[in-house]
Enzyme design. Sequence first.
Site, PDB file in Angstrom:
ATOM      1  CE1 TYR A  58      53.080  41.867  39.991  1.00 17.00           C
ATOM      2  CE2 TYR A  58      53.113  42.607  37.720  1.00 17.00           C
ATOM      3  CZ  TYR A  58      52.690  42.757  39.021  1.00 17.00           C
ATOM      4  OH  TYR A  58      51.882  43.818  39.353  1.00 17.00           O
ATOM      5  N   PRO A 219      41.387  46.045  36.483  1.00 22.99           N
ATOM      6  CG  PRO A 219      41.853  46.491  34.235  1.00 22.99           C
ATOM      7  CD  PRO A 219      42.503  46.021  35.517  1.00 22.99           C
ATOM      8  N   GLY A 221      38.278  43.256  37.689  1.00 25.43           N
ATOM      9  CA  GLY A 221      37.932  42.563  38.937  1.00 25.43           C
ATOM     10  C   GLY A 221      38.517  41.168  38.970  1.00 25.43           C
ATOM     11  N   GLY A 223      39.046  39.199  36.709  1.00 23.73           N
ATOM     12  CA  GLY A 223      38.315  38.299  35.809  1.00 23.73           C
ATOM     13  C   GLY A 223      36.820  38.260  36.068  1.00 23.73           C
TER      14      GLY A 223
HETATM   15  N1  LIG Z   1      50.311  47.594  41.671  1.00 23.12           N
HETATM   16  C1  LIG Z   1      49.809  46.507  42.189  1.00 23.12           C
HETATM   17  O1  LIG Z   1      49.973  46.221  43.359  1.00 23.12           O
HETATM   18  C2  LIG Z   1      49.016  45.585  41.295  1.00 23.12           C
HETATM   19  C3  LIG Z   1      48.214  44.589  41.851  1.00 23.12           C
HETATM   20  C4  LIG Z   1      47.516  43.758  40.989  1.00 23.12           C
HETATM   21  C5  LIG Z   1      47.597  43.953  39.632  1.00 23.12           C
HETATM   22  N2  LIG Z   1      48.390  44.934  39.112  1.00 23.12           N
HETATM   23  C6  LIG Z   1      48.500  45.164  37.646  1.00 23.12           C
HETATM   24  O2  LIG Z   1      47.196  45.237  37.097  1.00 23.12           O
HETATM   25  C7  LIG Z   1      47.111  44.302  36.007  1.00 23.12           C
HETATM   26  C8  LIG Z   1      45.699  43.808  35.892  1.00 23.12           C
HETATM   27  O3  LIG Z   1      45.293  43.155  37.085  1.00 23.12           O
HETATM   28  P1  LIG Z   1      44.909  41.609  37.101  1.00 23.12           P
HETATM   29  O4  LIG Z   1      45.519  40.962  35.927  1.00 23.12           O
HETATM   30  O5  LIG Z   1      45.224  41.089  38.444  1.00 23.12           O
HETATM   31  O6  LIG Z   1      43.319  41.647  37.049  1.00 23.12           O
HETATM   32  P2  LIG Z   1      42.276  41.997  35.883  1.00 23.12           P
HETATM   33  O7  LIG Z   1      42.928  42.688  34.760  1.00 23.12           O
HETATM   34  O8  LIG Z   1      41.142  42.642  36.575  1.00 23.12           O
HETATM   35  O9  LIG Z   1      41.777  40.531  35.441  1.00 23.12           O
HETATM   36  C9  LIG Z   1      42.664  39.592  34.898  1.00 23.12           C
HETATM   37  C10 LIG Z   1      41.925  38.269  34.735  1.00 23.12           C
HETATM   38  O10 LIG Z   1      40.877  38.449  33.791  1.00 23.12           O
HETATM   39  C11 LIG Z   1      40.998  37.519  32.729  1.00 23.12           C
HETATM   40  N3  LIG Z   1      40.664  38.252  31.496  1.00 23.12           N
HETATM   41  C12 LIG Z   1      41.335  39.289  30.937  1.00 23.12           C
HETATM   42  N4  LIG Z   1      40.705  39.750  29.852  1.00 23.12           N
HETATM   43  C13 LIG Z   1      39.607  38.985  29.706  1.00 23.12           C
HETATM   44  C14 LIG Z   1      38.544  38.976  28.768  1.00 23.12           C
HETATM   45  N5  LIG Z   1      38.465  39.860  27.790  1.00 23.12           N
HETATM   46  N6  LIG Z   1      37.567  38.034  28.908  1.00 23.12           N
HETATM   47  C15 LIG Z   1      37.596  37.129  29.919  1.00 23.12           C
HETATM   48  N7  LIG Z   1      38.576  37.121  30.855  1.00 23.12           N
HETATM   49  C16 LIG Z   1      39.575  38.027  30.736  1.00 23.12           C
HETATM   50  C17 LIG Z   1      42.422  37.037  32.746  1.00 23.12           C
HETATM   51  O11 LIG Z   1      42.469  35.694  32.294  1.00 23.12           O
HETATM   52  P3  LIG Z   1      43.831  35.028  31.730  1.00 23.12           P
HETATM   53  O12 LIG Z   1      44.842  35.230  32.804  1.00 23.12           O
HETATM   54  O13 LIG Z   1      43.448  33.610  31.558  1.00 23.12           O
HETATM   55  O14 LIG Z   1      44.186  35.703  30.497  1.00 23.12           O
HETATM   56  C18 LIG Z   1      42.801  37.163  34.212  1.00 23.12           C
HETATM   57  O15 LIG Z   1      42.436  35.997  34.893  1.00 23.12           O
HETATM   58  C19 LIG Z   1      48.125  43.224  36.355  1.00 23.12           C
HETATM   59  O16 LIG Z   1      48.513  42.475  35.222  1.00 23.12           O
HETATM   60  C20 LIG Z   1      49.235  44.041  36.944  1.00 23.12           C
HETATM   61  O17 LIG Z   1      50.003  44.561  35.876  1.00 23.12           O
HETATM   62  C21 LIG Z   1      49.074  45.743  39.931  1.00 23.12           C
END
Ligand SMILES: NC(=O)c1ccc[n+]([C@@H]2O[C@H](COP(=O)([O-])OP(=O)(O)OC[C@H]3O[C@@H](n4cnc5c(N)ncnc54)[C@H](OP(=O)(O)O)[C@@H]3O)[C@@H](O)[C@H]2O)c1
Length: 332
Positions: A58, A219, A221, A223
């Site tokens: 990252y 988790p 989706g 966002g």
């Molecule tokens: N192992 C893998 O291959 C893999 C792949 C993908 C992700 N991951 C891990 O999973 C974690 C989570 O995945 P992700 O960040 O891609 O997706 P996510 O948690 O499903 O969604 C993140 C998005 O949602 C927004 N958000 C978060 N909380 C919110 C709330 N309460 N209200 C409104 N919007 C909100 C964030 O905005 P802001 O950014 O503006 O805060 C960001 O754009 C990553 O950080 C990473 O550690 C692992």
Amino acid sequence: MERRTIGAATLEVGAIGLGCMPMSWGYSRSQQRGDRSLRAVHAALDAGSTLLDTADMYGPFTNELLVGRALKERRADAFVATKCGLLVGGDAHVVADGRPGYVKRACDASLRRLQTDVIDLYQLHRADPDVPVEETWGAMAELVTAGKVRALGVCATGAPTARRPGAPHEVTIRQLERVQQVFPVSAVQAELSVWAPEALDALLPWCAARGVGFLAAMPLGSGFLTGTLTPGQGFEPDDVRARHPRFTAEMMAANQPVVAGLRRVAARHGDGVTPAQVALAWLLGRGPHVVPVPGTKREEWARENAAAAGLALTARDEAEIERLPGARGSWD
Ligand SMILES: NC(=O)c1ccc[n+]([C@@H]2O[C@H](COP(=O)([O-])OP(=O)(O)OC[C@H]3O[C@@H](n4cnc5c(N)ncnc54)[C@H](OP(=O)(O)O)[C@@H]3O)[C@@H](O)[C@H]2O)c1
């Protein structure tokens, strides 16, 4: 916050973690907040979200540097989960490297960036098709023996799709069976959410049966499930959602019933409860070994997400969420 155990009983974390990826990777660079993201890390830790999920990839590297700065002040409050095995090449292409020598060098570099002498959970980001996974995992196990790492995890590759058919996560499960012969798996990380439930079929039960923790990635989706994104809003070219079929204006509109359902459930729990919190509470109900890692770079959302650990969904809520229409738009 409720505590959950990951793998071995000694690995205890807050039920909801913090995904640090959006601070430095994946979503639009112009939206990144630099040092202000540190506030999200501190807000999460203050709220009991101890598990910080990062990766050397990252940034690359800048996300671990950021987490390291937070850890310097409060290492004891955090459970650090990072990853190795995926690199970003000069042309921005991502390549796997599972050579034992590389893995050991990568761990030392992560320890330096994270400003710590031990990583709580070291995860294999992707298996290298050119290296037997047992060799990579053996090198990671040696890092545990050396005291540089406390436990090992595996990130699952994507769920099956039209272009990549097969039983849900069968490739990952075969890989897990192989590495388990070498050294215990403490956690599996894979996408799991209301609109991407595939891991429920086989991967989650596989973990439950073996006392392996499950980190639910994406988790919210990416966002979408928070209800704060508008169909047709568009994404900058460097945002993964710009190329994602579920984030076209058409598919975002088609999938609104999923958000509407989460909103309805949230409304029953009173003012201030959000669709994001319902989506996270639903995940906590999938098993005591599940730890969602919602990603955010904003302190207010880190707090909001952590508070979902206190939201108790009713049987009616659960049934309503189960009945939501399946999401449209393939992931690849
Ligand atoms: N192992 C893998 O291959 C893999 C792949 C993908 C992700 N991951 C891990 O999973 C974690 C989570 O995945 P992700 O960040 O891609 O997706 P996510 O948690 O499903 O969604 C993140 C998005 O949602 C927004 N958000 C978060 N909380 C919110 C709330 N309460 N209200 C409104 N919007 C909100 C964030 O905005 P802001 O950014 O503006 O805060 C960001 O754009 C990553 O950080 C990473 O550690 C692992």
